[in-house]
Write an enzyme that holds these catalytic residues in place. Structure first.
Site, mmCIF file in Angstrom:
data_model
loop_
_atom_site.group_PDB
_atom_site.id
_atom_site.type_symbol
_atom_site.label_atom_id
_atom_site.label_comp_id
_atom_site.label_asym_id
_atom_site.label_seq_id
_atom_site.Cartn_x
_atom_site.Cartn_y
_atom_site.Cartn_z
ATOM 1 N N ALA A 175 24.071 -6.386 -63.312
ATOM 2 C CA ALA A 175 24.421 -5.464 -64.915
ATOM 3 C C ALA A 175 25.824 -5.466 -64.772
ATOM 4 C CB ALA A 175 23.947 -3.981 -64.519
ATOM 5 N N GLY A 221 21.351 -7.326 -60.336
ATOM 6 C CA GLY A 221 20.628 -7.578 -61.848
ATOM 7 C C GLY A 221 20.679 -9.501 -61.490
ATOM 8 N N GLU A 239 18.284 -9.724 -59.229
ATOM 9 C CA GLU A 239 16.656 -8.882 -59.986
ATOM 10 C C GLU A 239 15.903 -9.718 -60.992
ATOM 11 O OE1 GLU A 239 16.856 -4.689 -60.189
ATOM 12 O OE2 GLU A 239 18.467 -5.656 -60.420
ATOM 13 N N GLU A 255 23.654 -2.271 -54.927
ATOM 14 C CA GLU A 255 23.564 -1.061 -55.915
ATOM 15 C C GLU A 255 23.633 0.298 -55.515
ATOM 16 O OE1 GLU A 255 21.224 -4.049 -58.389
ATOM 17 O OE2 GLU A 255 21.466 -3.471 -56.518
HETATM 18 N N1 T1G Z 1 29.976 -5.909 -63.501
HETATM 19 C C1 T1G Z 1 31.451 -5.694 -64.443
HETATM 20 N N2 T1G Z 1 32.572 -5.986 -63.529
HETATM 21 C C2 T1G Z 1 32.739 -6.860 -62.643
HETATM 22 C C3 T1G Z 1 31.613 -7.024 -61.884
HETATM 23 C C4 T1G Z 1 30.198 -5.760 -62.336
HETATM 24 N N3 T1G Z 1 28.855 -5.969 -61.640
HETATM 25 N N4 T1G Z 1 31.880 -7.465 -61.138
HETATM 26 C C5 T1G Z 1 33.106 -7.731 -60.307
HETATM 27 N N5 T1G Z 1 33.564 -7.288 -62.040
HETATM 28 C C6 T1G Z 1 34.572 -7.426 -62.155
HETATM 29 C C7 T1G Z 1 35.951 -6.386 -61.416
HETATM 30 O O1 T1G Z 1 36.139 -5.716 -61.643
HETATM 31 C C8 T1G Z 1 36.545 -7.590 -61.373
HETATM 32 O O2 T1G Z 1 37.415 -7.091 -62.396
HETATM 33 C C9 T1G Z 1 36.498 -8.902 -61.982
HETATM 34 O O3 T1G Z 1 34.828 -8.889 -61.842
HETATM 35 C C10 T1G Z 1 36.270 -9.621 -60.401
HETATM 36 O O4 T1G Z 1 35.609 -8.951 -59.476
HETATM 37 C C11 T1G Z 1 20.099 -3.553 -63.034
HETATM 38 C C12 T1G Z 1 21.962 -1.744 -62.016
HETATM 39 C C13 T1G Z 1 30.913 -10.014 -57.018
HETATM 40 C C14 T1G Z 1 31.466 -9.827 -55.016
HETATM 41 O O5 T1G Z 1 27.563 -4.365 -56.983
HETATM 42 O O6 T1G Z 1 30.656 -6.826 -55.368
HETATM 43 O O7 T1G Z 1 23.284 -4.897 -61.156
HETATM 44 O O8 T1G Z 1 39.821 -6.854 -61.898
HETATM 45 O O9 T1G Z 1 37.761 -9.148 -57.975
HETATM 46 O O10 T1G Z 1 36.608 -10.404 -54.663
HETATM 47 O O11 T1G Z 1 19.554 -3.549 -60.617
HETATM 48 O O12 T1G Z 1 33.071 -8.094 -57.656
HETATM 49 O O13 T1G Z 1 39.471 -9.110 -62.882
HETATM 50 O O14 T1G Z 1 39.245 -7.151 -64.144
HETATM 51 O O15 T1G Z 1 35.944 -8.086 -57.140
HETATM 52 O O16 T1G Z 1 35.509 -12.261 -55.953
HETATM 53 C C15 T1G Z 1 25.464 -4.991 -59.042
HETATM 54 C C16 T1G Z 1 29.820 -5.491 -58.049
HETATM 55 C C17 T1G Z 1 25.851 -4.343 -59.789
HETATM 56 C C18 T1G Z 1 28.047 -6.663 -57.564
HETATM 57 C C19 T1G Z 1 33.353 -10.955 -56.177
HETATM 58 N N6 T1G Z 1 26.515 -5.712 -58.329
HETATM 59 N N7 T1G Z 1 30.682 -6.764 -57.565
HETATM 60 O O17 T1G Z 1 34.033 -10.178 -55.941
HETATM 61 O O18 T1G Z 1 36.661 -10.236 -57.457
HETATM 62 S S1 T1G Z 1 24.714 -2.726 -60.477
HETATM 63 C C20 T1G Z 1 26.655 -5.246 -58.186
HETATM 64 C C21 T1G Z 1 31.085 -7.132 -56.469
HETATM 65 C C22 T1G Z 1 23.195 -3.563 -61.000
HETATM 66 C C23 T1G Z 1 21.278 -3.671 -61.785
HETATM 67 C C24 T1G Z 1 22.278 -3.219 -61.287
HETATM 68 C C25 T1G Z 1 32.236 -8.489 -56.190
HETATM 69 C C26 T1G Z 1 32.068 -10.091 -56.134
HETATM 70 P P1 T1G Z 1 38.874 -7.785 -62.788
HETATM 71 P P2 T1G Z 1 36.289 -9.021 -57.540
HETATM 72 P P3 T1G Z 1 36.031 -10.968 -55.624
#
Ligand code: T1G
Length: 697
Positions: A62, A103, A106, A126
């Site tokens: 998400a 997500g 999922e 999450e």
């Molecule tokens: N949403 C919005 N922005 C995101 C994002 C996300 N999920 N993931 C990364 N970004 C942006 C980040 O802010 C950065 O932006 C750029 O992408 C590169 O990220 C319903 C509730 C995937 C391992 O928790 O762990 O799904 O600074 O520098 O080192 O159940 O990003 O360039 O402007 O971290 O290569 C669950 C979160 C969401 C994964 C990549 N997902 N992301 O690492 O790049 S909740 C997460 C990460 C959800 C559902 C639920 C890491 C990465 P900017 P980065 P990276």
């Protein structure tokens, strides 16, 4: 600009996510995908829908930004997407090439089949955001692989590689080549809904009858709700529902638990930390410059810090030479290097071969001639300015022009060291935290002459060393230590008012700090604090006599078996020492401080607000760029609880006006910036540095 593309291969409709950088499945993206599914469902020529992602991401899940703002009315999210697939008629395949998280995974669990390339990783992280999977993950994953293995994956939140995911049963196939090709092999295959399965416990030899016991055990293994375990307990509740209820009822339970969490203070704090960490590298006003390529490094000084830094470079694949004249110190350093790498082998974190290679990447030398061709030198000698100036003079004369000269000083003036050289633009502070090969925080200290390229190189190196790098201006104690001094001094003031050190520490641990202030004193060394108080008395405010008395008594902390606590021989467990409380009582009497009853709440407020007050000054003076930077420093460097977001975020949670009111009640000078924000009814997160402050940074 569309966030996805569509193509057709035979009877398969290929839907590709095109939403860089991580194909986040935000509200707009979900809207497009729902329409694409409807179109494919109504296309008689199509039997199968294949989802895939562009670049190196299937999807990172998400869009977390969507949880920080009120969604538009009728907005659709990943839940709606999974529900649409659940009631669809055609076969759905997830073709994963790269990362599928949250997500994103999922969505693939709502599909009938999942194939991935060997380089792929899948995970449900999450929990790291104070959330639980909220689009069916807590109901589908236990059904697919068993409740226990599912819970382990979701409680840790770390990704699983494709090979392991196949072994667990998450993936149906793992391929080297074209994942779309592999996915289309499932074209027309019967639907295989995960939701139709019964969730098993997934513990060898134990049937569902043991579920209540397994659930109870799981609850015992996670921290209490108010100590960072808020989401973990809800996650276990959701998985329990997967074991007990039919799918839709379990799903409803998950949704309810997720909705409770997403607006909760711990989740909002952890999402703040997520984005604050990713802001660190964005330095306003800094010209873009290509970082220099660091192929070889050197460390001056083979002591505890020098050795830890050398291990950090070697672990990142950068060969490093440690310059250490004393043989016994070289021997101790070698032992630490081998001890560290064999420990990683024992823990299965690296192979014997890898450990050998990394240890070989660390060489020792007695003099500077051995390091004249390195790309960067990190000085890690005794914390004394004269000694450091001498080192910088020699380095400047020896090491090739264009090499960066960095100092690991934790408090001293970088400009004074730079002034010893003809290359001040290549001088920077790289303040590692002990133990340097473990602590993730790295303060990059900007000297007044440090060039944009030197700073960009230091920030890029920090990423390569797998550190969380925070830029700091050059002032006494930079960000972390400067704030920690005020925090420590307030801890001593509380003890002078009759609050025992062990109570102060217990209250702060209960607040979520990894360690209380007095135990931290003893770990980092009372003598270190004494020396800084000696060198810079004025900069650390009112002198604290108790430090002098402990120092004179040789009570340096863990290293001498006694400090604010006493320790069993070679032990690390702090034992309260009435001797110290007697010292505090004497100091209080001498200073005319009467003992008083202090509540736990006041202890937390005085220590955290001491951080906030000086933190605000560091923002106003441009030493720290953003409140979020300060939060990251304290979470990664000083054990501040991430579920409170860091001291500056915590102040916003409590309300800046309330913090200012309490600071006045404590009789402290209020930071002008904090007072101004309170007056304007603004929060710290609204703070934006003025051009003047940025110019100073
Ligand atoms: N949403 C919005 N922005 C995101 C994002 C996300 N999920 N993931 C990364 N970004 C942006 C980040 O802010 C950065 O932006 C750029 O992408 C590169 O990220 C319903 C509730 C995937 C391992 O928790 O762990 O799904 O600074 O520098 O080192 O159940 O990003 O360039 O402007 O971290 O290569 C669950 C979160 C969401 C994964 C990549 N997902 N992301 O690492 O790049 S909740 C997460 C990460 C959800 C559902 C639920 C890491 C990465 P900017 P980065 P990276």
């Amino acid at each position: 600009m569309a966030l996805h593309t569509e193509a057709t291969r035979g009877a398969a409709r290929i839907i590709t996510f095109e939403n860089p950088p991580v194909n986040a499945l935000g509200i707009a993206m979900v809207g497009e995908l729902l329409a694409a599914i409807d179109a494919a469902e109504n296309d008689a020529a199509i039997t199968t829908i294949v989802f895939t992602g562009s670049g190196s991401f299937f999807s990172a899940g998400a869009d977390i930004n969507d949880f920080l703002r009120e969604p538009p009315k009728d907005a659709k999210n990943i839940r709606d997407l999974c529900a649409r697939i659940e009631r669809a008629t055609k076969t759905y395949v997830a073709a994963i090439d790269g990362t599928a998280m949250g997500g994103g995974l999922e969505l693939s669990l709502a599909c009938d089949y999942r194939v991935a390339t060997t380089r792929s990783k899948v995970g449900l992280p999450e929990i790291k955001l104070g959330l639980i999977p909220g689009a069916g993950g807590t109901q589908r994953l236990p059904r697919l692989i068993g409740a226990q293995p599912a819970l382990e994956i979701m409680l840790k939140g770390d990704p699983v590689d494709a090979k392991r995911a196949k072994e667990l049963g998450i993936l149906d196939d793992v391929v080297e080549g074209d994942v779309i090709e592999a996915a289309t092999k499932f074209a027309g295959a019967p639907r295989k809904r995960v939701s139709a399965r019964q969730a098993e416990l997934g513990i060898k030899g134990l049937g569902l009858f043991a579920a209540p016991f397994a659930v109870a055990t799981a609850h015992k293994m996670v921290p209490p709700e108010d100590r960072g375990g808020f989401a973990a307990h809800k996650l276990i509740d959701a998985v329990e529902a997967a074991l007990e209820f039919e799918f839709q009822r379990g799903l409803a339970r998950e949704f309810r638990l997720f909705d409770e969490l997403v607006r909760s203070a711990p989740a909002q704090a952890l999402m703040h930390v997520f984005f604050a960490e990713r802001e660190l590298g964005k330095i306003p006003e800094l010209e873009p410059a290509e970082p220099l390529d660091i192929k070889r490094a050197a460390i001056i000084g083979g002591g505890t810090m020098g050795t830890g830094i050398a291990i950090t470079f070697a672990s990142a694949g950068i060969p490093v030479t440690v310059v250490e004249p004393q043989d016994d110190q070289v021997e101790r350093s070698r032992q630490t290097v081998f001890g560290t790498f064999s420990y990683h082998v024992q823990r299965g974190r690296m192979t014997q071969e890898e450990a050998w290679q990394r240890a070989q990447a660390i060489e020792f030398a007695k003099d500077y001639s051995a390091i004249k061709d390195v790309d960067i030198v990190v000085e890690a000698v005794f914390e004394n300015m004269d000694v450091k100036k001498e080192v910088f003079t020699k380095l400047d004369a020896t090491v090739k022009p264009g090499a960066i000269l960095a100092s690991n000083t934790s408090t001293l003036d970088i400009d004074a060291m730079a002034a010893q050289t003809k290359r001040p633009e290549l001088v920077v502070g790289t303040h590692f935290f002990a133990p340097a090969n473990i602590m993730k925080l790295l303060e990059i200290v900007r000297g007044k002459s440090s060039s944009a390229q030197t700073l960009q190189t230091a920030m890029a190196l920090g990423k390569k060393l797998r550190k969380v790098s925070v830029l700091s201006g050059n002032a006494f104690g930079f960000i972390g230590n400067r704030m920690f001094f005020d925090y420590s001094r307030e801890a001593i003031a509380l003890a002078e008012e009759g609050v025992s050190p062990s109570r102060v520490d217990a209250v702060m641990k209960n607040f979520g700090m990894a360690m209380g202030p007095f135990a931290t004193f003893d770990l980092s060394g009372v003598d270190v604090f004494w020396r800084i108080q000696q060198d810079r008395g004025d900069a650390v405010g009112k002198r604290t006599n108790i430090i002098d008395r402990l120092y004179q008594a040789g009570r340096y902390g863990q290293k001498t078996g006694a400090g604010f606590y006493k320790y069993e021989k070679g032990g690390r467990e702090p034992i309260a020492d009435p001797e110290v409380e007697k010292l505090f009582a004497e100091e209080a009497l001498a200073a005319g401080i009467a003992p008083r009853n202090v509540s736990d709440e006041e202890i937390v407020k005085r220590l955290v607000y001491a951080l906030v007050n000086v933190g605000a000054d560091l923002l106003q003076s441009g030493i720290a760029l953003r409140p979020g930077d300060i939060d990251i420093v304290f979470i990664y460097g000083y054990g501040f609880p991430p579920h409170h977001g860091g001291p500056m975020w915590y102040a916003d949670e409590v309300g800046v006006a309330n913090v200012v009111a309490d600071i006045k009640r404590f009789g402290w000078d209020v930071s002008p910036m904090l007072a101004e924000l309170a007056q304007r009814g603004q929060a710290l997160k609204d703070y934006r540095p003025s051009a003047k402050e940025l110019a100073h940074a």
